[in-house]
Design a protein around this motif. Structure first.
Motif, PDB file in Angstrom:
ATOM      1  N   ARG A 105      29.362 -57.338   5.098  1.00 31.02           N
ATOM      2  CA  ARG A 105      30.068 -56.269   5.827  1.00 31.02           C
ATOM      3  C   ARG A 105      30.804 -55.383   5.169  1.00 31.02           C
ATOM      4  O   ARG A 105      30.469 -54.190   5.274  1.00 31.02           O
ATOM      5  CB  ARG A 105      30.686 -56.979   7.000  1.00 31.02           C
ATOM      6  N   ILE A 197      28.448 -58.886  12.821  1.00 30.90           N
ATOM      7  CA  ILE A 197      28.871 -58.149  11.789  1.00 30.90           C
ATOM      8  C   ILE A 197      29.138 -59.084  10.547  1.00 30.90           C
ATOM      9  O   ILE A 197      29.192 -58.576   9.158  1.00 30.90           O
ATOM     10  CB  ILE A 197      29.963 -57.121  11.771  1.00 30.90           C
ATOM     11  N   GLY A 215      23.625 -56.924  12.973  1.00 33.67           N
ATOM     12  CA  GLY A 215      24.983 -56.561  12.515  1.00 33.67           C
ATOM     13  C   GLY A 215      25.067 -55.029  12.172  1.00 33.67           C
ATOM     14  O   GLY A 215      26.191 -54.533  12.091  1.00 33.67           O
ATOM     15  N   ILE A 219      27.918 -52.177  13.260  1.00 31.18           N
ATOM     16  CA  ILE A 219      28.764 -51.695  12.070  1.00 31.18           C
ATOM     17  C   ILE A 219      28.625 -50.038  12.445  1.00 31.18           C
ATOM     18  O   ILE A 219      29.720 -49.489  12.430  1.00 31.18           O
ATOM     19  CB  ILE A 219      28.148 -51.948  10.613  1.00 31.18           C
TER      20      ILE A 219
END
Length: 533
Positions: A105, A197, A215, A219
């Protein structure tokens, strides 16, 4: 653009928990409703036409996605050298290796990861054999700690991670038709993650990011979303409540609606956590560059009065509303700390605890700015009180008069009188620190506010208490500490700061206090730079 979109799965589950999850519209788990993936900003465009559809009366899972890491801006140079050593060592042995969780991430967001988590197809015993300095740690959730130079790289195994659920969550998940074994293993591991995420997986050699949980979409939306419904996720592990606060504070993300509601409803469940775990999570919030945002979020969602009731009582006394955007002296102190530390340059927990004690002493008995300045300079110089008083007198920079903790500047006392006041203030700081470790005192912190939840939580172990005490014990009548070596220069030694070096902790403490007490003044900056710690 070489971005691959994987096929959408039709999954059949028989586990009762998963049956419940299928009918929760706010869930981001793989069996929840799909969202349309419209990539924008710096993320690559993905030609996807997924919508909220139903198959046999049940919602389809989100599309499984394979994304080009290069298009996401990821390169191997962004991975730390110790992590690359571990990845290469396992790859050469023929094992599959991935980076997983928050580090992926952060790489996508162009942020420096706090650490890198590796997962591999190797068994933990095979990982241990592959490296000279490696041990298996943990009984319930065993992982390997691989030592590379002075760093530790955590390595988990797919085989071990499958046991984490113990049949609770994905033990009875059926492998979908046409699904490859590798996809199934990766996906099943991602189902165990806390937030979508954090459910991203990077294959570093092919530079491919696998997204099974949606995810990337979260984001883009700057949202923290649990993999399973938030109330179930937090009941499964209340530590996720603190991690949600920490992640949102660091990334400046918001929460999904169900997560925000569950934070408020289940906030008191964090008291079930081990005190060591609470201290660990608070340290992640306060020592890595997002302390101010963390304090604001804890206050907003009712966690501050549970974890830090002394500080919560201060917020109430200041008339702070839950969503208040104003600042106060406590937030300013931690805002200035945030400017000096970062995820890859944290401070030791003794520093932020020392800041709490310092501020509590000011709340209990507000001081002349000259006394506060002399105190911080004395801490920095190892107790050279007379010299600290003389330097404090020479500072012409205006102080922050809006803080009620700082009295209106008085006519200057004699140097001896100012030394006496500085020593008395040091005693107040030590008393405040003692009160922070007194369960009876802590339980009464919010006594004026009967509607607030009561908490007598004391999470400071004796060793840490003694370490914080040592920061301030140099401000005393006996003069400078023996064997004290005056610090040279203003550059922070971050390795020493993270380890809790007394010299570095005192140096950063003094800088934080100075920058909080005095207004920034560009015209006076050059003069002040020679006076500031």
């Amino acid at each position: 653009m070489t971005v691959v979109v994987a096929w959408r799965t039709h999954l059949c589950f028989h586990h009762p928990l998963l049956f419940h999850i299928r009918h929760c519209s706010n869930s981001a788990v793989a069996v929840a409703s799909t969202t349309e993936h419209k990539e924008e900003g710096h993320l690559p465009v993905i030609n996807s036409s997924s919508k909220k559809e139903k198959v046999n009366g049940e919602r389809k899972a989100p599309e499984w996605k394979k994304l080009d890491g290069e298009e996401l801006g990821i390169s191997n140079s962004m991975i730390s050298r110790p992590t690359r050593v571990v990845l290469n060592g396992l790859k050469k042995k023929g094992y599959e290796v991935y980076l997983v969780g928050g580090c992926v991430r952060d790489l996508i967001l162009k942020r420096i990861p706090k650490d890198f988590d590796v997962i591999t197809s190797a068994e933990l015993k095979q990982v241990r054999k592959a490296f000279h300095r490696c041990e298996i740690v943990g009984k319930r959730f065993p992982i390997c700690h691989v030592h590379v130079d002075d760093a530790i790289v955590e390595v988990s195994s797919f085989s071990t991670s499958q046991l984490k659920s113990d049949g609770k969550f994905n033990g009875n998940v059926r492998k979908p038709r046409g699904c490859s074994e590798r996809d199934f293993i990766r996906w099943r591991n991602c189902l165990q993650r806390d937030f979508t995420i954090n459910g991203l997986m990077l294959e570093p050699y092919a530079n491919i990011v696998y997204d099974y949980m949606g995810g990337i979409t979260d984001i883009k939306k700057t949202k923290v979303r649990t993999v399973i419904p938030a109330n179930l996720s937090f009941m499964e592990d209340s530590g996720r409540i603190l991690r949600a606060i920490r992640i949102a504070a660091r990334l400046h993300f918001g929460f999904t609606r169900d997560l925000a509601l569950s934070l408020k409803e289940l906030s008191h469940s964090v008291l079930r956590l081990d005190k060591g775990r609470i201290l660990l999570e608070l340290n992640y919030m306060l020592a890595y560059g997002s302390a101010e945002a963390s304090l604001r979020l804890m206050w907003r969602f009712g966690l501050l009065e549970i974890l830090l009731p002394i500080q919560a009582s201060y917020f109430v006394s200041q008339g702070f509303r839950r969503r208040d955007e104003r600042s106060n002296m406590l937030l300013s102190l931690f805002s200035n700390l945030d400017r000096l530390v970062a995820p890859d340059r944290p401070c030791h927990s003794s520093l932020w605890l020392g800041i709490f004690a310092f501020h509590k002493a000011l709340v209990d008995q507000p001081q002349d700015p000259l006394v506060v300045t002399a105190f911080s300079l004395a801490v920095h110089s190892g107790g050279s009180l007379l010299e600290s008083v003389e330097i404090a007198r020479r500072i012409s920079r205006p102080y922050q008069s809006s803080f009620p903790e700082l009295l209106e500047a008085q006519n200057p006392d004699s140097n001896n009188a100012l030394v006496h006041k500085t020593i008395n203030f040091a005693a107040l700081v030590k008393t405040a620190l003692c009160n922070m470790t007194d369960g009876c005192y802590v339980s009464k912190a919010m006594a004026k506010y009967p509607k607030a939840p009561s908490s007598d939580l004391v999470f400071i172990p004796m060793a840490l208490f003694l370490r914080v005490s040592k920061i301030f014990e140099c401000v005393r009548r006996r003069g400078m500490e023996t064997r004290f070596v005056r610090r040279q220069g203003r550059k922070i030694d971050y390795e020493s700061l993270a380890k809790g070096s007394l010299e570095e902790v005192r140096h950063v403490f003094a800088r934080v206090v100075f920058d909080t007490v005095y207004h920034p003044n560009q015209s006076n900056e050059n003069n002040v730079a020679n006076q500031r710690p």
